[in-house]
Design a protein around this motif. Sequence first.
Motif, PDB file in Angstrom:
ATOM      1  N   GLU A  12       0.796  -1.108   0.053  1.00 16.65           N
ATOM      2  CA  GLU A  12      -0.109  -0.145  -0.050  1.00 16.65           C
ATOM      3  C   GLU A  12       0.868   1.165  -0.080  1.00 16.65           C
ATOM      4  N   SER A  41      -8.623   0.337  -7.809  1.00 18.14           N
ATOM      5  CA  SER A  41      -9.478  -0.093  -6.623  1.00 18.14           C
ATOM      6  C   SER A  41      -8.569   0.006  -5.503  1.00 18.14           C
ATOM      7  N   ARG A  42      -7.295  -0.582  -5.464  1.00 15.69           N
ATOM      8  CA  ARG A  42      -6.667  -0.638  -4.293  1.00 15.69           C
ATOM      9  C   ARG A  42      -6.473   0.969  -3.743  1.00 15.69           C
ATOM     10  N   LYS A  44      -7.866   3.540  -4.249  1.00 19.49           N
ATOM     11  CA  LYS A  44      -9.370   4.096  -3.778  1.00 19.49           C
ATOM     12  C   LYS A  44      -9.281   3.676  -2.402  1.00 19.49           C
ATOM     13  N   ARG A  45      -9.237   2.401  -2.038  1.00 20.73           N
ATOM     14  CA  ARG A  45      -9.271   2.060  -0.756  1.00 20.73           C
ATOM     15  C   ARG A  45      -8.179   2.698   0.132  1.00 20.73           C
ATOM     16  N   GLU A  48      -8.916   5.926   1.237  1.00 17.71           N
ATOM     17  CA  GLU A  48     -10.167   5.961   2.134  1.00 17.71           C
ATOM     18  C   GLU A  48      -9.752   5.831   3.563  1.00 17.71           C
ATOM     19  N   LYS A  49      -8.465   4.477   3.496  1.00 18.09           N
ATOM     20  CA  LYS A  49      -7.860   4.217   4.837  1.00 18.09           C
ATOM     21  C   LYS A  49      -7.090   5.239   5.170  1.00 18.09           C
ATOM     22  N   LYS A  52      -9.467   7.600   7.071  1.00 18.74           N
ATOM     23  CA  LYS A  52      -9.939   7.059   8.410  1.00 18.74           C
ATOM     24  C   LYS A  52      -8.709   7.438   9.470  1.00 18.74           C
TER      25      LYS A  52
END
Length: 56
Positions: A12, A41-42, A44-45, A48-49, A52
């Motif tokens: 990541e 897609s990764r 995007k996640r 978002e992480k 958070k």
Amino acid sequence: MHRLINRLDHVEKAMILLWLDGYPYDAIADVMAMPRNTVASRLKRIKEKLVKYSEE
């Protein structure tokens, strides 16, 4: 921001740093040896992480 990125796993971290350096998704896909849609897609996640993590 560096503190948040350091909380990510190695894959990541590599992906988000490439993206932050301005590499297009196609180039990241080549470097990471994965399909472009997987990169999209990764990332995007991962984004978002990071959001958070920043709210903790």
